[in-house]
Design an enzyme around this catalytic site. Structure first.
Site, PDB file in Angstrom:
ATOM      1  N   PRO A   1      52.723  51.172  42.359  1.00 21.63           N
ATOM      2  CA  PRO A   1      52.137  52.448  41.967  1.00 21.63           C
ATOM      3  C   PRO A   1      51.905  52.514  40.458  1.00 21.63           C
ATOM      4  O   PRO A   1      52.746  52.088  39.671  1.00 21.63           O
ATOM      5  CB  PRO A   1      53.177  53.483  42.394  1.00 21.63           C
ATOM      6  N   PHE A   2      50.753  53.057  40.080  1.00 23.83           N
ATOM      7  CA  PHE A   2      50.385  53.167  38.671  1.00 23.83           C
ATOM      8  C   PHE A   2      49.860  54.579  38.439  1.00 23.83           C
ATOM      9  O   PHE A   2      48.869  54.978  39.041  1.00 23.83           O
ATOM     10  CB  PHE A   2      49.311  52.128  38.349  1.00 23.83           C
TER      11      PHE A   2
END
EC number: 5.3.2.6
Length: 63
Positions: free
Chosen positions: A2-3
């Site tokens: 996740p970013f």
């Protein structure tokens, strides 16, 4: 991995940014089950003259 990209008006303290990074990381860990070591958070400090609200810059609005 996740970013998260967070856009905020410039002027936040280092402590405030640290809190954002910690809380966004925790939220992603809880929401998607990713290990915290895999979460990336990128804070963009946007100059007030580059942020528009209702057709006026945040700088002009005194934000």
């Amino acid at each position: 991995m996740p970013f998260a990209q967070i856009y905020m008006l410039e002027g936040r303290s280092e402590e405030q940014k640290k809190a954002v990074i910690e809380k966004v990381t925790r939220a992603l860990v809880e929401a998607v089950g990713a290990p915290s070591a895999n979460v990336r958070v990128w804070i963009h400090d946007v100059p007030k003259e580059n942020w528009g609200i209702a057709g006026v810059s945040a700088k002009e609005l005194g934000r």
